[in-house]
Motif scaffolding. Structure first.
Motif, PDB file in Angstrom:
ATOM      1  N   UNK A 131       0.855  -1.184   0.000  1.00 27.15           N
ATOM      2  CA  UNK A 131       0.000   0.000   0.000  1.00 27.15           C
ATOM      3  C   UNK A 131       0.888   1.230   0.000  1.00 27.15           C
ATOM      4  N   UNK A 132       0.465   2.251  -0.741  1.00 29.82           N
ATOM      5  CA  UNK A 132       1.249   3.481  -0.852  1.00 29.82           C
ATOM      6  C   UNK A 132       0.290   4.639  -1.064  1.00 29.82           C
ATOM      7  N   UNK A 133       0.584   5.754  -0.414  1.00 29.52           N
ATOM      8  CA  UNK A 133      -0.271   6.932  -0.558  1.00 29.52           C
ATOM      9  C   UNK A 133       0.576   8.166  -0.786  1.00 29.52           C
ATOM     10  N   UNK A 134       0.026   9.102  -1.527  1.00 31.07           N
ATOM     11  CA  UNK A 134       0.589  10.447  -1.606  1.00 31.07           C
ATOM     12  C   UNK A 134      -0.411  11.391  -0.956  1.00 31.07           C
ATOM     13  N   UNK A 135       0.107  12.335  -0.187  1.00 24.29           N
ATOM     14  CA  UNK A 135      -0.725  13.281   0.554  1.00 24.29           C
ATOM     15  C   UNK A 135      -0.217  14.688   0.271  1.00 24.29           C
ATOM     16  N   UNK A 136      -1.126  15.568  -0.114  1.00 18.64           N
ATOM     17  CA  UNK A 136      -0.785  16.982  -0.315  1.00 18.64           C
ATOM     18  C   UNK A 136      -1.554  17.799   0.713  1.00 18.64           C
ATOM     19  N   UNK A 137      -0.821  18.495   1.571  1.00 16.86           N
ATOM     20  CA  UNK A 137      -1.422  19.325   2.607  1.00 16.86           C
ATOM     21  C   UNK A 137      -1.343  20.780   2.164  1.00 16.86           C
ATOM     22  N   UNK A 138      -2.500  21.467   2.167  1.00 17.77           N
ATOM     23  CA  UNK A 138      -2.570  22.834   1.666  1.00 17.77           C
ATOM     24  C   UNK A 138      -3.321  23.714   2.652  1.00 17.77           C
ATOM     25  N   UNK A 139      -2.771  24.861   2.954  1.00 21.26           N
ATOM     26  CA  UNK A 139      -3.470  25.863   3.774  1.00 21.26           C
ATOM     27  C   UNK A 139      -4.382  26.671   2.860  1.00 21.26           C
ATOM     28  N   UNK A 140      -5.666  26.728   3.179  1.00 21.08           N
ATOM     29  CA  UNK A 140      -6.649  27.440   2.374  1.00 21.08           C
ATOM     30  C   UNK A 140      -7.332  28.504   3.223  1.00 21.08           C
ATOM     31  N   UNK A 141      -8.168  29.309   2.562  1.00 25.53           N
ATOM     32  CA  UNK A 141      -8.909  30.336   3.289  1.00 25.53           C
ATOM     33  C   UNK A 141      -9.858  29.715   4.304  1.00 25.53           C
ATOM     34  N   UNK A 142     -10.338  28.489   4.015  1.00 24.73           N
ATOM     35  CA  UNK A 142     -11.290  27.838   4.909  1.00 24.73           C
ATOM     36  C   UNK A 142     -10.657  26.959   5.971  1.00 24.73           C
ATOM     37  N   UNK A 143      -9.354  26.725   5.902  1.00 28.39           N
ATOM     38  CA  UNK A 143      -8.704  25.862   6.883  1.00 28.39           C
ATOM     39  C   UNK A 143      -7.514  25.138   6.298  1.00 28.39           C
ATOM     40  N   UNK A 146      -6.531  21.628   4.019  1.00 28.16           N
ATOM     41  CA  UNK A 146      -7.026  20.516   3.209  1.00 28.16           C
ATOM     42  C   UNK A 146      -5.949  19.449   3.067  1.00 28.16           C
ATOM     43  N   UNK A 147      -6.388  18.195   3.068  1.00 34.97           N
ATOM     44  CA  UNK A 147      -5.531  17.053   2.767  1.00 34.97           C
ATOM     45  C   UNK A 147      -6.083  16.361   1.526  1.00 34.97           C
ATOM     46  N   UNK A 148      -5.302  16.317   0.460  1.00 39.38           N
ATOM     47  CA  UNK A 148      -5.654  15.575  -0.755  1.00 39.38           C
ATOM     48  C   UNK A 148      -4.872  14.265  -0.722  1.00 39.38           C
ATOM     49  N   UNK A 149      -5.585  13.162  -0.720  1.00 38.01           N
ATOM     50  CA  UNK A 149      -4.966  11.851  -0.516  1.00 38.01           C
ATOM     51  C   UNK A 149      -5.281  10.932  -1.684  1.00 38.01           C
ATOM     52  N   UNK A 150      -4.277  10.229  -2.178  1.00 38.78           N
ATOM     53  CA  UNK A 150      -4.475   9.109  -3.093  1.00 38.78           C
ATOM     54  C   UNK A 150      -3.805   7.888  -2.479  1.00 38.78           C
ATOM     55  N   UNK A 151      -4.622   6.922  -2.082  1.00 34.55           N
ATOM     56  CA  UNK A 151      -4.153   5.690  -1.459  1.00 34.55           C
ATOM     57  C   UNK A 151      -4.343   4.540  -2.434  1.00 34.55           C
ATOM     58  N   UNK A 152      -3.258   3.819  -2.729  1.00 35.67           N
ATOM     59  CA  UNK A 152      -3.299   2.684  -3.647  1.00 35.67           C
ATOM     60  C   UNK A 152      -2.916   1.415  -2.909  1.00 35.67           C
ATOM     61  N   UNK A 153      -3.655   0.328  -3.176  1.00 32.68           N
ATOM     62  CA  UNK A 153      -3.388  -0.962  -2.565  1.00 32.68           C
ATOM     63  C   UNK A 153      -3.303  -2.020  -3.656  1.00 32.68           C
ATOM     64  N   UNK A 154      -2.299  -2.920  -3.556  1.00 29.33           N
ATOM     65  CA  UNK A 154      -2.087  -3.946  -4.569  1.00 29.33           C
ATOM     66  C   UNK A 154      -2.592  -5.309  -4.116  1.00 29.33           C
ATOM     67  N   UNK A 155      -3.138  -6.080  -5.087  1.00 27.63           N
ATOM     68  CA  UNK A 155      -3.708  -7.395  -4.784  1.00 27.63           C
ATOM     69  C   UNK A 155      -3.256  -8.399  -5.840  1.00 27.63           C
ATOM     70  N   UNK A 156      -2.939  -9.617  -5.393  1.00 27.13           N
ATOM     71  CA  UNK A 156      -2.561 -10.690  -6.295  1.00 27.13           C
ATOM     72  C   UNK A 156      -3.767 -11.316  -6.965  1.00 27.13           C
ATOM     73  N   UNK A 157      -3.533 -12.255  -7.905  1.00 26.28           N
ATOM     74  CA  UNK A 157      -4.643 -12.869  -8.666  1.00 26.28           C
ATOM     75  C   UNK A 157      -5.676 -13.552  -7.791  1.00 26.28           C
ATOM     76  N   UNK A 158      -5.267 -14.073  -6.633  1.00 28.24           N
ATOM     77  CA  UNK A 158      -6.210 -14.780  -5.761  1.00 28.24           C
ATOM     78  C   UNK A 158      -6.704 -13.916  -4.608  1.00 28.24           C
ATOM     79  N   UNK A 159      -6.307 -12.646  -4.576  1.00 27.10           N
ATOM     80  CA  UNK A 159      -6.740 -11.730  -3.521  1.00 27.10           C
ATOM     81  C   UNK A 159      -7.828 -10.813  -4.056  1.00 27.10           C
ATOM     82  N   UNK A 160      -8.763 -10.453  -3.209  1.00 31.35           N
ATOM     83  CA  UNK A 160      -9.860  -9.586  -3.621  1.00 31.35           C
ATOM     84  C   UNK A 160      -9.811  -8.278  -2.844  1.00 31.35           C
TER      85      UNK A 160
END
Length: 470
Positions: free
Chosen positions: A328-340, A342-356
């Motif tokens: 599993x691997x994620x990239x996270x971008x943390x940004x200061x905005x006018x409203x507070x 924000x965390x933009x996250x993309x989380x990827x998980x890998x599975x083998x042929x017999x895994x669901x």
């Protein structure tokens, strides 16, 4: 032969060890700092950089050397990377001698195996007499007015601190970065994201001759100082045959992209939403995080928060990894905005042929993020992809959407009654607190290509868009 040689040592390379290692090139070479002291360069007679030695990194995350090099290593381990210039043939042997001497002094190992020869290396002065251009990027293989070219040959080409610096420098000058690899190399997901879209490019050496784009498959040619698509009489780019051979391994990748928003309070701790998603989907927290690869720090939301605060108002981009037994691997971008914040996250998980992948966990994930982590929106998709999450230079069908979740603020803005009745044959699930609920929309099982059409109709109804994380 690779131009990158890495020393993996149990002890920190101190000043004495580094001086001994640098002396492997002989007394005729000069030493110079670069990159604000983060890089040491060995220079030829005319000032040409021959080898750059990166600042040692203490890798404390299990599985990182195996993920990036294919070589298991006990942790913690000190990772010292050397890179040879292609301008001088002897530079590759010189990089190996420096890394080999460092490993010899500190009792470590060298990657790739056999590259760390510690015998004397003679560099012909005539071959290194041309000084480096003022402001040139150290050990970039080719520089033109429009493009910096880096040659790489390693199992997985990562987004290292050095390569991140090259990206920032080329972007500042409006130039492109082209990473050229043999066809057996893969990109890490962070580097793949960085090279997506013009003007940057992944260039693959075609086994049949020539080059092609590792992400689009377009046949490339070198023209006017850059790699560009070779077009037919109708002006269309043509795909390389090597790219069109699909992967039949049956491995899959689940991708969870979401955005959260938090008040900018002193008590705020970042990374909690990602940790919650990680636990729900894998049963355990992340293993480590860092600002580049290899990921070197044990997982710590508190330290992540401290770094993001120190970088305000600039955004913070980090990479997070899991344990090797559950890729599993994620990239996270943390940004200061006018409203507070924000965390933009993309989380990827890998599975083998017999895994669901765990689709049954998605409603619980939506409930958790809406109820406790300020979810704005979340898109979950699944499709073919390597279990180890490396990106190979071959065609792959696009992922298909599994679900979309709209957070409480979006539902309130759209109107709960209206948001619950899209013009589709699907029934959303209400999640989160009753006073400010979100809605979770199941979109299919990841096998129906019309899922993207369904998502488009839903987003038009909600007058919103998918997360742009990663």
């Amino acid at each position: 032969m690779t131009k990158d040689v890495i020393a993996l040592t149990p002890a920190m390379p101190d000043t004495t060890a580094m001086l001994v290692a640098l002396a492997a090139g002989g007394a005729d070479l000069d030493v110079s700092p670069a990159g604000d002291g983060a890089v040491i360069q060995l220079l030829g007679a005319g000032g040409r950089p021959l080898v750059s030695v990166e600042a040692p990194v203490l890798v404390q995350v299990p599985g990182e050397t195996e993920r990036l090099l294919g070589t298991p290593s006990a942790t913690p381990v000190w990772w010292t990377e050397t890179r040879a210039s292609t301008a001088v043939p002897e530079a590759v042997a010189l990089a190996g001698a420096v890394a080999g001497r460092l490993a010899e002094v500190l009792g470590g190992a060298v990657w790739p195996e056999g590259a760390g020869r510690v015998g004397g290396v003679e560099v012909a002065s005539a071959a290194s007499a041309a000084p480096a251009p003022v402001g040139a990027l150290p050990t970039v293989d080719v520089i033109t007015e429009s493009t910096a070219v880096v040659l790489a040959d390693r199992p997985v080409v990562p987004l290292t601190a050095w390569l991140s610096d090259v990206l920032r420098t080329t972007a500042a000058y409006g130039a492109a970065l082209h990473v050229v690899t043999p066809p057996h190399c893969r990109l890490s997901l962070p580097l793949r994201s960085a090279l997506t879209g013009a003007p940057n490019r992944w260039v693959v050496q075609d086994p049949g001759g020539g080059y092609y784009d590792g992400l689009s498959g377009a046949v490339l040619g070198w023209r006017d100082g850059t790699f560009a698509p070779t077009r037919d009489g109708a002006g269309q780019a043509r795909p390389a045959e090597a790219f069109t051979r699909p992967d039949a391994s049956g491995e899959r990748r689940l991708t969870v992209s979401f955005r959260t928003e938090h008040p900018a309070e002193r008590e705020l701790t970042l990374g909690r939403s990602l940790e919650a998603a990680w636990r729900i989907l894998t049963g355990e927290p992340p293993a480590g995080w860092g600002t580049a690869e290899p990921v070197n720090l044990p997982w710590s939301p508190r330290l992540l928060t401290d770094l993001a605060r120190a970088r305000v108002p600039e955004p913070t981009l980090i990479t997070v990894v899991g344990r090797p037994e559950r890729p599993a691997l994620a990239t996270v971008r943390v940004t200061r905005t006018a409203g507070g914040v924000e965390e933009d996250v993309t989380l990827s998980l890998g599975y083998g042929p017999t895994e669901e992948p765990p689709p049954a966990a998605l409603p619980a994930l939506a409930e958790e993020l809406v109820a406790r982590h300020g979810l704005i929106s979340m898109l979950v998709s699944a499709g073919p992809g390597r279990r180890d999450l490396g990106v190979a230079p071959r065609i792959a069908p696009p992922p298909l959407p599994l679900s979309f979740t709209l957070g409480g603020a979006g539902v309130a803005e759209t109107g709960l009654t209206f948001a619950r009745r899209p013009p589709l044959a699907l029934k959303p699930v209400q999640v989160g607190p009753a006073r400010r609920p979100g809605l979770h929309y199941p979109l299919g099982d990841g096998t129906d290509p019309t899922g993207w059409d369904t998502l488009g109709i839903l987003l038009a109804h909600l007058r919103t868009s998918v997360p742009t994380a990663g």
